[in-house]
Design a protein around this motif. Sequence first.
Motif, short mmCIF file in Angstrom:
data_model
loop_
_atom_site.label_atom_id
_atom_site.label_comp_id
_atom_site.label_asym_id
_atom_site.label_seq_id
_atom_site.Cartn_x
_atom_site.Cartn_y
_atom_site.Cartn_z
N PHE A 163 1.88 26.44 -2.64
CA PHE A 163 3.16 26.79 -2.00
C PHE A 163 4.11 25.61 -2.03
CE2 PHE A 163 5.88 26.73 1.76
CZ PHE A 163 6.58 27.90 1.57
N VAL A 164 3.56 24.43 -1.73
CA VAL A 164 4.39 23.23 -1.76
C VAL A 164 4.97 23.05 -3.16
CG1 VAL A 164 4.36 20.72 -1.54
CG2 VAL A 164 3.09 22.12 0.09
N LEU A 165 4.13 23.30 -4.17
CA LEU A 165 4.57 23.12 -5.55
C LEU A 165 5.73 24.05 -5.88
CD1 LEU A 165 3.94 21.80 -8.33
CD2 LEU A 165 2.64 23.88 -8.83
N ILE A 166 5.55 25.33 -5.59
CA ILE A 166 6.59 26.27 -6.01
C ILE A 166 7.82 26.21 -5.12
CG2 ILE A 166 4.97 27.86 -7.14
CD1 ILE A 166 5.19 29.65 -4.70
N SER A 167 7.70 25.53 -3.97
CA SER A 167 8.87 25.42 -3.11
C SER A 167 9.92 24.51 -3.74
CB SER A 167 8.48 24.86 -1.74
OG SER A 167 8.20 23.48 -1.87
N GLY A 168 9.48 23.68 -4.69
CA GLY A 168 10.42 22.77 -5.32
C GLY A 168 10.55 21.45 -4.59
N TYR A 169 9.73 21.25 -3.55
CA TYR A 169 9.80 19.99 -2.80
C TYR A 169 8.58 19.12 -3.06
CZ TYR A 169 13.74 21.86 -0.22
OH TYR A 169 14.95 22.35 0.12
N TRP A 170 8.01 19.22 -4.24
CA TRP A 170 6.77 18.51 -4.54
C TRP A 170 6.94 17.00 -4.36
CZ3 TRP A 170 1.85 19.84 -5.00
CH2 TRP A 170 0.96 18.90 -5.54
N ALA A 171 7.95 16.44 -5.01
CA ALA A 171 8.12 14.98 -4.98
C ALA A 171 8.32 14.49 -3.55
CB ALA A 171 9.30 14.57 -5.85
N GLN A 172 9.19 15.17 -2.79
CA GLN A 172 9.44 14.76 -1.41
C GLN A 172 8.17 14.86 -0.57
OE1 GLN A 172 11.27 16.73 -3.25
NE2 GLN A 172 13.46 16.61 -2.79
N SER A 173 7.42 15.95 -0.81
CA SER A 173 6.20 16.15 -0.05
C SER A 173 5.20 15.04 -0.32
CB SER A 173 5.56 17.49 -0.42
OG SER A 173 6.48 18.52 -0.24
N MET A 174 5.10 14.64 -1.59
CA MET A 174 4.14 13.60 -1.93
C MET A 174 4.52 12.28 -1.25
SD MET A 174 1.69 14.86 -3.52
CE MET A 174 1.84 16.50 -2.88
N ARG A 175 5.84 12.05 -1.14
CA ARG A 175 6.26 10.83 -0.44
C ARG A 175 5.85 10.88 1.04
NH1 ARG A 175 10.20 10.04 -4.52
NH2 ARG A 175 11.57 11.69 -3.85
N THR A 176 6.04 12.05 1.66
CA THR A 176 5.61 12.20 3.05
C THR A 176 4.10 11.97 3.17
OG1 THR A 176 7.37 13.77 3.51
CG2 THR A 176 5.45 13.83 4.96
N PRO A 188 0.82 -1.22 0.00
CA PRO A 188 0.00 0.00 0.00
C PRO A 188 0.86 1.26 0.00
CG PRO A 188 -0.13 -1.13 2.12
CD PRO A 188 0.55 -2.06 1.17
N MET A 189 2.02 1.17 0.67
CA MET A 189 2.85 2.37 0.74
C MET A 189 3.43 2.73 -0.62
SD MET A 189 5.86 3.08 3.37
CE MET A 189 6.98 2.29 2.26
N ASP A 190 3.96 1.71 -1.29
CA ASP A 190 4.49 1.98 -2.62
C ASP A 190 3.36 2.43 -3.54
OD1 ASP A 190 6.93 1.32 -1.74
OD2 ASP A 190 6.92 -0.73 -2.53
N GLY A 191 2.19 1.79 -3.33
CA GLY A 191 1.04 2.16 -4.15
C GLY A 191 0.68 3.62 -3.97
N ALA A 192 0.52 4.02 -2.70
CA ALA A 192 0.14 5.41 -2.42
C ALA A 192 1.20 6.36 -2.94
CB ALA A 192 -0.06 5.60 -0.92
N SER A 193 2.44 5.95 -2.74
CA SER A 193 3.55 6.79 -3.17
C SER A 193 3.54 6.94 -4.70
CB SER A 193 4.86 6.16 -2.70
OG SER A 193 5.92 7.01 -2.98
N TRP A 194 3.26 5.81 -5.37
CA TRP A 194 3.24 5.84 -6.85
C TRP A 194 2.10 6.72 -7.33
CZ3 TRP A 194 0.08 4.69 -10.94
CH2 TRP A 194 0.71 4.60 -12.19
#
Lengths: 673, 350
Positions: free
Chosen positions: A112-125, A70-76
């Motif tokens: 804000f999350v998007l323009i911060s440049g940390y989108w991918a990391q945020s989505m993983r969190t 489920p984690m990989d799924g959600a992350s994907w």
Amino acid sequence: MTLTRGTKAALIAVIVGVMCLVLQPYFAWLGKWPAAWTFPVNEWLSSGVGAILDLFKPVARGLSWLLAFPMDGASWVLGNTPWPIVIAATAALGWRLGGWKMALLGLFGLSFVLISGYWAQSMRTLALVFVSVPLALLMGLAIGVLAFEVPRFRGAVNATLDVMQTVPTFAYLTPLLFLFGFGPVVGLIASAIYAAPPMARNVLLGLERVEHDIREAAIMSGGTRRQQLLLVEIPAAGNQIMVGVNQSLMAALSMVIIAAVIGGFDDIGWEVLLTMRKAWFGQAFLAGSVIVVFAIVIDRMSATLATQRQHYDAKIGWIILAIGAILAFVVRIDPAEIALLDGVADVVDTSVGAFTAANGAALDSVKNNAMFYGLLPLRIGLDQAVLPFTWGFQWQPSYSLWFFAAAVALAGLCAARGRMLTGLTILLCAGILETGIADLPWPFVLVGVCAVGWASGGWPLVRLCAILLGLILLSGLWERALLSLYLSGAAVFACAIVGGLLGFWAAVSKTAWVILRPMCDLLQTIPLFVFLIPVLMFFQIGEFSAFLAICLYAIVPMIRYTRHGLTTTPDDLIEAAKSSGANTWQTMREVRAPYAAPSILLGLNQTILYAFAMLVIAALIGTTGLGQSIYLALGQADIGLGLSAGAAMAILALIADRLVQGFAEERRKALGL
Amino acid sequence: MTDKNSAAPAIAVEGLWQVFGEGARNSLQKIGTQDTRDTAAKLQDQGLIPAVRDANFEVQSGELFVIMGLSGSGKSTLIRCISRLVEPTAGAVRIDGEDILQASDKRLIDLRRNKLGMVFQHFGLFPHMSVADNVAFPLKMQGAGRSERRARALEVIKLVGLEGREDAYPRELSGGQRQRVGIARSLAVNPDIWFLDEPFSALDPLIRRQLQDEFLNIQATLKKSIVFITHDIAEALKLADRIAIMRDGEVVQIGTPTQIVLNPIDDYVREFARDVPKGRHMTIGEVMEPVGDGPLAGEWPELRTGMSLEDALTQCAATFEAVPVKDGDGKVVGMVRPDTFVKALGAEAT
């Protein structure tokens, strides 16, 4: 003269303290608990618990493998959904939950999350939170319902939840690491375990608070027990349960970010840690802001669940989502390429750099003054802290005598004016200040704490304190425990004074509360970890930074409860005081303050627990004591040390909690509340 | 229910004890229940709380039976014993001849779904359900279909005068309206036995009186067998066919309103009856004498045995001439007719 319990307790503490002071030169074991008297608890725990955990390891590894899906799924899913859709979905959800206000919060927050440049990391969190929260909610619901349905379990469940609340977050991680191996699943499980208790507590509380008549109406309608529970009691407890969902979400987020110290998942918490270690404060600040934004969005949106909700048209939600989908087709920019705020990070970096460079002397002097005149004497005592280098002169043994003589004179004066307890307290404070908390003789601490316990809760509490403190002594963690006690004690003391004053200010001035309230809200929403960033920016690694971070986090309950206590005095009491001719100040002193005492004590209690929670996190930026041990144990995967240090920390928090609760309870009873 | 029980009283309570505390059942068995006072004292010595002590009474079919007592007298516990919301310590409660204290859980659920209805002091409305859903809840438990539930719910909602509010939520209603919902819900399955636990105590006096009147109207058409709890003697006298008065867990007197007012068994009951306007609760039939040799011929006011003393007095007073009223110096300043005089007194007491 008859003595009150408090006076007797203080008298006992003073007598033991004096005896220790006098006899210490002749009996070395009075000062430091001899190493020969300790047991190798760490080794026992390592092998004992290790063996037990080994048994569960296959199951755990299986679970770990299972949860990875489920984690990989959600992350994907989150990682590959175009960002306009994610943002639109959040805004649509916000709309359904709380109308335009929440929709805009979702929109701006995620933008804000998007323009911060940390989108991918945020989505993983976010993926971690998405998987851990349902687990936590299910566990919490099951535990809460079970505790409610089987009253025999209720006491045990409540006690377990109490302990879980006091066990520091890092301490969970070591055994989990051992069980589940390195990797994000540990963070997932840790956050699920950490987030379940608030849910369980609120479920139990909600069910207990369902009105008697509602319960009986369900019975008399002929519902089976299951129907009563599912159709009536759980829905009727809905609001309280939603409070649990909110708290559970926040706890999960906080833990997911803390668990980043294990590493291996490149999420936003890891980003903060990494940038902090490299002293890239601009980037750390930006990543920290992303966490704060997440926390605010999740908190405010889920908080609407617990209030009487209006109905917001689903159609508009779908329209928002549709707009997002269309945008996803039109705008195809890889979020990794969006880093509009790097400039901001640079600006923060340079301006903080410039600020610290320009005001380095001032900042240093703040830090040094606090260390030399406050923290150090408290830690190692005036006899060692007063040096030519710090105070400009060398402390002589004769000064100690003069110091004590002055304290005795002052205490005698107080006693002569009938304020025996104040006098004894002065003596105790003088003794602690001269010796330093870290160097206090163990019999004094043991007897002193037990005496306070006796004044607070009678013999049962004395027994509890003696047994628990005895455990710390025997485990050989005593000195580290005293160090932890010193730092959290200093922070709690500062919080109590500053927070109490701020709470008082907020109670008397509406404007003050308008200013303080959003600050309190914000400070309570921010995950623990983020507090480290600003203090690091200005004061670098060290005890003073840790002290500040703890204070920032732990001051909020003190402010809130003080204000709450002072502002909720019943109107008829205030009117009675006024009609007796009391002015504002007299009303405050004679009526409102005594009435607020239980509430303020509860605030103090919360502040203490918060301080202990933060103490462990603050180990990341340099503290000594138990927090450091727990953190080290995590790095070395040393289960024994992790568990024993975690337990010692929990013991300190538990004892402080019970002592203050005892006094609060006594005050409440005295007021007939 | 079998036919042979149809002659049995709707509710029969026999030797009912409710003792709270650890090991209550054993203690009660050991002590025995020969002498109620003595048993209660011994139980209390053991730290147990005898909340209901040896209650015995019957409620006939269609009777409105009121249990009255001060708070802490055990009346709420008693109704919870009869509905088995608490598990009584000893005794029997027969509903149409069936001892429900022996009933299995399944049978109990069955009884509650079909035969019993209850109204609560604080309404006990489910906050997450609309009025209609609240009212239909017992039907849902019965397993009735959605449309059937809705139809029946609307019917009962109309009966209690809440038409048009069926889709409101409890939080949107006033106290009086809420209790109407509570009443409607308790009537949804058309139960034979109706328990009301201080249903009007939480309401304002005006609303209370209004609901009492409507309750009497409903009862006049439905003819349920009712156990009604109250702490208000005026309410008890107004509503009851018979009243049981409770003190310290004991039923001290059972009787019609008139019996309670006229022949209080002890000072406790007398104290209750003292402030009651007797003229309104006693009938002339209860104070009349047998016809002797007295002069009965002539023009007399129309008195009937069922008339209240107040009404009868007004009738009698109408036969008198007006009487002069003098001031302090003995000068006539006006006159008063005895019947207006009696009416004025009655009006004051209303």
